[in-house]
Design a protein around this motif. Structure first.
Motif, PDB file in Angstrom:
ATOM      1  N   HIS B 246       0.883  -1.313   0.031  1.00  0.00           N
ATOM      2  CA  HIS B 246      -0.182  -0.151   0.114  1.00  0.00           C
ATOM      3  C   HIS B 246       0.906   1.204  -0.021  1.00  0.00           C
ATOM      4  CE1 HIS B 246      -3.473  -2.240   0.368  1.00  0.00           C
ATOM      5  NE2 HIS B 246      -3.054  -3.089   1.162  1.00  0.00           N
ATOM      6  N   ALA B 247       1.942   1.161  -0.418  1.00  0.00           N
ATOM      7  CA  ALA B 247       2.675   2.439  -0.596  1.00  0.00           C
ATOM      8  C   ALA B 247       2.267   3.032  -1.814  1.00  0.00           C
ATOM      9  CB  ALA B 247       4.284   2.236  -0.732  1.00  0.00           C
ATOM     10  N   GLN B 248       2.376   4.582  -2.039  1.00  0.00           N
ATOM     11  CA  GLN B 248       1.796   5.169  -3.032  1.00  0.00           C
ATOM     12  C   GLN B 248       3.071   6.200  -3.535  1.00  0.00           C
ATOM     13  OE1 GLN B 248      -0.953   4.826  -4.531  1.00  0.00           O
ATOM     14  NE2 GLN B 248      -1.854   3.307  -3.044  1.00  0.00           N
ATOM     15  N   VAL B 249       3.234   6.257  -5.003  1.00  0.00           N
ATOM     16  CA  VAL B 249       4.413   7.136  -5.261  1.00  0.00           C
ATOM     17  C   VAL B 249       3.446   7.940  -6.482  1.00  0.00           C
ATOM     18  CG1 VAL B 249       6.156   7.550  -6.906  1.00  0.00           C
ATOM     19  CG2 VAL B 249       6.211   6.008  -4.579  1.00  0.00           C
ATOM     20  N   HIS B 250       3.739   9.394  -6.441  1.00  0.00           N
ATOM     21  CA  HIS B 250       3.327  10.213  -7.512  1.00  0.00           C
ATOM     22  C   HIS B 250       4.561  10.917  -7.966  1.00  0.00           C
ATOM     23  CE1 HIS B 250      -0.854  10.506  -5.984  1.00  0.00           C
ATOM     24  NE2 HIS B 250      -1.150  10.750  -7.409  1.00  0.00           N
ATOM     25  N   VAL B 251       4.696  10.708  -9.365  1.00  0.00           N
ATOM     26  CA  VAL B 251       5.860  11.595  -9.964  1.00  0.00           C
ATOM     27  C   VAL B 251       5.376  12.447 -11.231  1.00  0.00           C
ATOM     28  CG1 VAL B 251       8.274  11.659 -11.038  1.00  0.00           C
ATOM     29  CG2 VAL B 251       7.580   9.739  -9.391  1.00  0.00           C
ATOM     30  N   ASN B 252       5.069  13.760 -10.659  1.00  0.00           N
ATOM     31  CA  ASN B 252       4.422  14.548 -11.617  1.00  0.00           C
ATOM     32  C   ASN B 252       5.459  15.784 -12.109  1.00  0.00           C
ATOM     33  OD1 ASN B 252       2.042  13.114 -11.317  1.00  0.00           O
ATOM     34  ND2 ASN B 252       0.841  14.982 -11.080  1.00  0.00           N
ATOM     35  N   GLY B 253       5.178  16.149 -13.421  1.00  0.00           N
ATOM     36  CA  GLY B 253       6.105  17.241 -13.801  1.00  0.00           C
ATOM     37  C   GLY B 253       5.618  17.989 -14.860  1.00  0.00           C
ATOM     38  N   ILE B 254       6.068  19.087 -14.896  1.00  0.00           N
ATOM     39  CA  ILE B 254       5.832  20.163 -16.094  1.00  0.00           C
ATOM     40  C   ILE B 254       7.247  20.532 -16.460  1.00  0.00           C
ATOM     41  CG2 ILE B 254       5.157  22.280 -16.702  1.00  0.00           C
ATOM     42  CD1 ILE B 254       2.606  22.098 -14.762  1.00  0.00           C
ATOM     43  N   GLN B 255       7.343  20.710 -17.808  1.00  0.00           N
ATOM     44  CA  GLN B 255       8.611  21.105 -18.407  1.00  0.00           C
ATOM     45  C   GLN B 255       8.194  22.202 -19.541  1.00  0.00           C
ATOM     46  OE1 GLN B 255      11.796  18.022 -18.293  1.00  0.00           O
ATOM     47  NE2 GLN B 255      10.437  16.668 -19.601  1.00  0.00           N
ATOM     48  N   CYS B 276       0.740  -2.170  -4.485  1.00  0.00           N
ATOM     49  CA  CYS B 276       1.089  -0.566  -4.306  1.00  0.00           C
ATOM     50  C   CYS B 276       0.314   0.205  -5.519  1.00  0.00           C
ATOM     51  CB  CYS B 276       2.579  -0.414  -4.132  1.00  0.00           C
ATOM     52  SG  CYS B 276       3.389  -1.003  -2.712  1.00  0.00           S
ATOM     53  N   GLY B 277       0.584   1.433  -5.267  1.00  0.00           N
ATOM     54  CA  GLY B 277       0.238   2.039  -6.671  1.00  0.00           C
ATOM     55  C   GLY B 277       1.152   3.194  -7.049  1.00  0.00           C
ATOM     56  N   SER B 278       1.249   3.628  -8.149  1.00  0.00           N
ATOM     57  CA  SER B 278       2.114   4.638  -8.577  1.00  0.00           C
ATOM     58  C   SER B 278       1.054   5.455  -9.839  1.00  0.00           C
ATOM     59  CB  SER B 278       3.432   4.122  -9.119  1.00  0.00           C
ATOM     60  OG  SER B 278       3.199   3.590 -10.346  1.00  0.00           O
ATOM     61  N   ARG B 279       1.304   6.762  -9.682  1.00  0.00           N
ATOM     62  CA  ARG B 279       0.656   7.658 -10.714  1.00  0.00           C
ATOM     63  C   ARG B 279       1.713   8.758 -11.342  1.00  0.00           C
ATOM     64  NH1 ARG B 279      -2.560   4.526 -10.668  1.00  0.00           N
ATOM     65  NH2 ARG B 279      -4.525   4.615 -10.327  1.00  0.00           N
ATOM     66  N   GLN B 280       1.657   8.788 -12.467  1.00  0.00           N
ATOM     67  CA  GLN B 280       2.583   9.762 -13.016  1.00  0.00           C
ATOM     68  C   GLN B 280       1.777  10.559 -14.235  1.00  0.00           C
ATOM     69  OE1 GLN B 280       6.194   7.734 -14.329  1.00  0.00           O
ATOM     70  NE2 GLN B 280       7.364   9.539 -14.253  1.00  0.00           N
ATOM     71  N   THR B 281       1.909  12.130 -14.196  1.00  0.00           N
ATOM     72  CA  THR B 281       1.370  12.999 -15.274  1.00  0.00           C
ATOM     73  C   THR B 281       2.730  13.987 -15.564  1.00  0.00           C
ATOM     74  OG1 THR B 281      -0.794  12.662 -14.227  1.00  0.00           O
ATOM     75  CG2 THR B 281      -0.341  14.336 -15.981  1.00  0.00           C
ATOM     76  N   VAL B 282       3.169  13.811 -16.711  1.00  0.00           N
ATOM     77  CA  VAL B 282       4.173  14.804 -17.025  1.00  0.00           C
ATOM     78  C   VAL B 282       3.619  15.581 -18.205  1.00  0.00           C
ATOM     79  CG1 VAL B 282       6.552  14.765 -17.811  1.00  0.00           C
ATOM     80  CG2 VAL B 282       5.923  13.197 -16.092  1.00  0.00           C
ATOM     81  N   LYS B 283       4.033  16.695 -18.362  1.00  0.00           N
ATOM     82  CA  LYS B 283       3.431  17.606 -19.383  1.00  0.00           C
ATOM     83  C   LYS B 283       4.876  18.294 -19.897  1.00  0.00           C
ATOM     84  CE  LYS B 283      -1.107  16.859 -18.665  1.00  0.00           C
ATOM     85  NZ  LYS B 283      -2.254  17.162 -19.333  1.00  0.00           N
ATOM     86  N   THR B 284       4.838  18.613 -21.133  1.00  0.00           N
ATOM     87  CA  THR B 284       5.984  19.246 -21.600  1.00  0.00           C
ATOM     88  C   THR B 284       5.349  20.083 -22.807  1.00  0.00           C
ATOM     89  OG1 THR B 284       7.294  17.393 -21.433  1.00  0.00           O
ATOM     90  CG2 THR B 284       8.234  19.011 -22.877  1.00  0.00           C
ATOM     91  N   VAL B 285       5.805  21.578 -22.716  1.00  0.00           N
ATOM     92  CA  VAL B 285       5.569  22.435 -23.730  1.00  0.00           C
ATOM     93  C   VAL B 285       6.562  22.976 -24.278  1.00  0.00           C
ATOM     94  CG1 VAL B 285       4.355  24.583 -24.058  1.00  0.00           C
ATOM     95  CG2 VAL B 285       3.538  23.204 -22.271  1.00  0.00           C
ATOM     96  N   LEU B 286       6.692  22.928 -25.606  1.00  0.00           N
ATOM     97  CA  LEU B 286       8.014  23.167 -26.352  1.00  0.00           C
ATOM     98  C   LEU B 286       7.809  24.304 -27.388  1.00  0.00           C
ATOM     99  CD1 LEU B 286       7.914  19.595 -26.710  1.00  0.00           C
ATOM    100  CD2 LEU B 286      10.110  20.418 -26.001  1.00  0.00           C
ATOM    101  N   SER B 287       8.642  25.122 -27.335  1.00  0.00           N
ATOM    102  CA  SER B 287       8.579  26.387 -28.331  1.00  0.00           C
ATOM    103  C   SER B 287      10.115  26.636 -28.673  1.00  0.00           C
ATOM    104  CB  SER B 287       8.116  27.559 -27.781  1.00  0.00           C
ATOM    105  OG  SER B 287       8.837  27.931 -26.542  1.00  0.00           O
TER     106      SER B 287
END
Lengths: 495, 397
Positions: B246-255, B276-287
């Motif tokens: 039941h450990a939980q990890v979130h690794v989110n990021g914005i670049q 256990c659970g893990s969730r990850q949301t990563v967003k990248t904006v490129l210009s």
């Protein structure tokens, strides 16, 4: 459900013999001595009565191969391969120039019978009812018995349509210009370790040329079969489809049971011009090794299609159930504007099998589209990996890709892996990728069991459902065969 | 894990090894990875390898003060400030609920370059422990760097005992051309919760090679959010291990990547225990000519049945020259699991843009609204209103 009944029967039959299609045909062979050096390459070229340029091409490839290292990035492991400990050429001894099919060795025909090839073909090969060719299912078989294409059927019908379908060794002699122009143009001799090896020592394979505007009147089919002990199988297939032409090509294979690992390193090159379309379907069922993983086939294949023309289309469909190790990435280079690449794959691994397979979609031109549907099923102690690349080059304006990779795990000793590479250099290109990994849901299993299906049948049914999107892409008779194969491959993985 | 079989000699490597005072064996064996090394195929360290990075000289408190003044920092909670690799006592104050000790030298782990480099050159760091059942509130950790061709290598150890909780605001900023190479070793105890919010706002000519190793015990939570906003070349690397049920990890990021910069978020979520659970949301904006990299791996051990792993990474390309390289990876050895990942790459939706413009919103503003909306769900993890506002204000969209 007739398919299910049929599958059950097949499984029952299989329960008795560990590998039904594991047998060895006793035919006289003409075998080159073991080992690989320039002499071997020269010998192969001489036996095939090849022109000088072909020998040079082979030697160049061989020299490149000597400089190359075996790739290590795939998620497979095997003892080192001794490339000197294999025969690179084996040819069934033929009576000089059999003019008609009934001169073909009866042993060979028996082999076809055992293979369970859709053999209305068999009768044709035996020359018994050869008269009414036209009434049969329009499938042309170019049978590759070990390394030499023994007989090609339906030749006349194809010739009338202007389609060339022959062993590549014959094409090298008789359609030298076409071969010279296109061979190695999609997969260069130095492309990778196994492609270089193949380029140096390939012994046979198929050549297809469909001229402008011709829709190939029948499905073309090659049945590969590895027969002699310790002969590496190096097939070379080259398919060229001209403007507005189309072809559907089927490749299927079984292999006899044996103790020593066998190496198979084929190269397949497809070329599609403007508005051309190529559909390439594979059912691969080579001997996967015994329960401990001993003795199976190593399948290191390079398959690549070039959509050279605008609006051309190349579609790969594969059902991979065999081999102890599979290393295979059928790819599409989308160079023509608006061209389309497709990859539909089912890979099943059981016992100690290892599969590292996937595709590459290289989008070079605007408005190109690609679809990837990959279904991976792992059971027993096997490992299965999807490895794929989608690349949008700067000129690929408005290109589209959709990828879906689903993995199904059966049992707690197996592994399923997904390694996609997504690279975009064009802002208007759109890529969507999704992947899931799960096991067969208890609900579905319970539902089937409560309706009286045995656990094994239920699993078979669910697995077939899981793979439906891919199986429906296969030509009819292959689809039936593939369903059976799925069930057979998973035998003993439940309960 | 593949390591370069032949170590390529470089000025940078020689200088690092010379500085390492005997701790550089692993580093000299590994060398500075080239693009042939799978883990670095999208993130070239060539420019990094060609420079002699010197030991960072001390930074005056006054200089540190000036740099601090320009940063979006919360007033509440504990503050710890490092300047050019040294702790600035005058600017630091820790809450009584946190116990502090000297930071230990570390072993490199798993042959990850950022960790190996840090192990060879570690200078200083923060080692704190939050006692069982204590809520230590907010800790702001600021790492400032200023100078030319210098590098800093901080190592922080953060231990949360059973039932403890802490919010760590990890701010990285500076001026000049330098490399920062921070390493975090995080232990989240049973039922403990660490929220790690990182703002990477290094100088636009700097290099940033950060690595976080986190292990999470039963019912523990490691929630991390990273805003990769600065640096010429930056990698934020997370290796999180879920060690008990039941450990939980979130690794989110914005670049946010513009100019000719490259930002990289690399993660490895290792499920080593069941449920256990893990969730990850990563967003990248490129210009402009920006390059974005996302490499995310979920590894599920045979023992880790009932794992629920999810990963989403999305990239928005705003210019013709920008590029994104993404490699979401699943390596799964347990059968009763639910793991999935999704990835999308594309430009702004013309229809959405048209919708906003038809309602009288100018194009620039409409674009801005859409970009911010795109980023929003990665930021959801940051529940602290103050931090959230600070981060939103920092996004250079």
């Amino acid at each position: 459900m007739p398919a299910v009944t049929e599958t059950r029967e097949t499984v029952e039959k299989l329960a008795k013999s560990s590998y039904e299609w594991g047998f060895e045909t006793d035919i006289e062979m003409d075998i080159a001595p073991k080992g690989l050096n320039e002499e071997t390459v020269r010998l192969i070229s001489a036996r095939k009565e090849e022109p000088e340029w072909m020998l040079e091409w082979r030697l160049k490839a061989f020299r490149m191969w000597l400089e190359m290292k075996e790739p290590e990035w795939a998620k497979v492991s095997h003892p080192p391969i001794d490339y000197q400990d294999a025969h690179y050429f084996a040819q069934p001894k033929k009576k000089p120039g059999p003019k008609s099919l009934d001169e073909v060795d009866p042993e060979l025909l028996k082999t076809y019978a055992k293979l369970g090839i859709p053999l209305h073909e068999q009768a044709l090969l035996a020359g018994v009812e050869g008269a009414d060719e036209q009434k049969r299912m329009p499938v042309a078989v170019d049978a590759v018995f070990d390394s030499v294409s023994v007989a090609t059927t339906f030749r006349k019908t194809l010739e009338e349509a202007g389609v060339i379908f022959c062993p590549i060794s014959e094409a090298i002699r008789e359609h030298s210009d076409l071969v010279k122009q296109y061979l190695g143009s999609v997969v260069p001799a130095g492309d990778n370790f196994f492609a270089a090896l193949n380029s140096a020592v390939f012994t046979d394979g198929s050549f297809v040329y469909v001229p402008k505007g011709v829709r190939c009147p029948m499905e073309l089919s090659t049945y590969f079969r590895i027969n002699a002990r310790n002969t590496g199988q190096f097939e070379r297939t080259l398919i060229i489809v001209e403007e507005r032409a189309s072809v559907s090509y089927l490749e299927g294979c079984t292999a006899p049971q044996r103790d020593e690992n066998q190496l198979h390193a084929a190269v397949v090159e497809l070329i599609a011009m403007d508005d051309a379309s190529i559909k390439y379907s594979t059912v691969q069922n080579w001997y996967p090794g015994d329960d401990e993983g001993r003795g199976g086939i190593y399948n290191f294949v390079t398959k690549r299609g070039a959509c050279r023309g605008a609006r051309s289309k190349i579609s790969w469909t594969q059902v991979e159930t065999g081999s102890s190790i599979t290393w295979k990435y059928p790819s599409c280079v989308l160079a023509g504007e608006g061209s389309v690449g497709e990859f539909y794959s089912v890979a099943v691994t059981n016992n100690h099998q290892q599969a590292d397979t996937g595709t590459k979609m290289i989008h070079l031109a605007p408005n190109t589209r690609s679809t990837i549907i990959a279904k991976t099923i792992s059971a027993g102690k096997s490992d299965s990996t999807y490895r794929g690349l989608v690349r949008m080059q700067p000129k690929a304006r408005n290109a589209r890709n959709f990828t879906q990779c689903d993995s199904l795990l059966i049992g707690d000793q197996c592994g399923a892996h997904t390694v996609p590479y997504i690279e975009s250099r064009n802002m208007t290109a759109r890529i969507e990728h999704e992947a899931t990994t799960s096991k067969i849901s208890e609900d579905q299993l319970f539902y089937c069991r409560s309706r009286g299906l045995s656990e094994e049948d239920a699993v078979g049914l669910i697995v077939n459902g899981f793979c439906r999107e891919v199986l429906k892409e296969l030509p009819m008779e292959f689809a039936v065969e593939a369903q059976k194969l799925l069930q057979i491959s998973l035998e003993g993985s439940v309960g | 894990m593949s390591i370069a079989t032949t170590v390529q000699a470089s000025l940078g490597l020689e200088a690092f090894v010379a500085r390492s005072a005997g701790h550089g064996t692993a580093l000299s064996a590994m060398g500075i990875p080239t693009r042939r090394v799978e883990e670095w195929r999208y993130t070239p360290l060539r420019a990094f390898a060609d420079t002699v990075w010197a030991e960072s000289p001390a930074l005056s408190d006054a200089h540190a003060q000036t740099l601090l003044a320009g940063l979006p920092l919360p007033e509440a909670g504990s503050h710890v400030v490092f300047a050019n690799g040294r702790k600035v006592e005058a600017l630091s104050s820790l809450s009584d609920s946190i116990s502090q000790s000297a930071v230990e030298t570390a072993e490199p782990f798993e042959d990850r370059f950022s960790a190996v480099l840090n192990a060879a050159l570690m200078q200083d760091g923060l080692s704190v422990r939050v006692p069982a059942g204590t809520d230590a509130g907010l800790l702001t950790l600021v790492s400032l760097t200023a100078g030319e061709n210098i590098s800093t290598h901080l190592r922080h150890q953060i231990v949360l005992e059973e039932g403890a909780s802490l919010t760590l605001f990890d701010v990285n900023a500076g001026e000049g051309r330098y490399v920062t190479n921070p390493r975090f070793d995080i232990v989240v105890g049973k039922s403990a919760r660490l929220t790690h919010v990182k703002l990477q706002q290094e100088s636009l000519t700097a290099g940033h090679l950060a690595i976080v190793a986190a292990s999470v015990d039963a019912n523990g939570n490691y929630d991390s959010f990273t805003l990769n906003n600065g640096s010429e070349l930056a990698r934020h690397e997370v290796v999180a291990t879920l060690t008990a049920a039941h450990a939980q990890v979130h690794v989110n990021g914005i670049q946010i990547v513009d100019g000719s910069r490259l930002n990289d978020l690399t993660s490895m979520i290792h499920h080593a225990a069941p449920d256990c659970g893990s969730r990850q949301t990563v967003k990248t904006v490129l210009s402009e000519n920006g390059q974005g990299v996302f490499q995310g791996k979920i590894l599920v051990d045979r023992i880790a049945q009932k794992t629920d792993g999810y990963q989403m990474n999305q990239a928005l390309l705003l210019s013709e020259k920008a590029q994104i390289n993404s490699k979401p990876e699943l390596e799964i050895y347990a059968d009763d699991v639910k793991c999935s990942h999704g990835a999308t790459v594309g430009a702004l939706d013309d229809e959405q843009l048209f919708y906003l413009r038809s309602r009288g919103i100018p194009e620039a503003e409409a674009r801005d609204i859409l970009v911010r909306a795109f980023l929003l769900d990665a930021l959801d993890l940051v529940t602290d209103e103050t931090l959230r506002a600070l981060l939103q204000g920092s996004i250079r969209a």
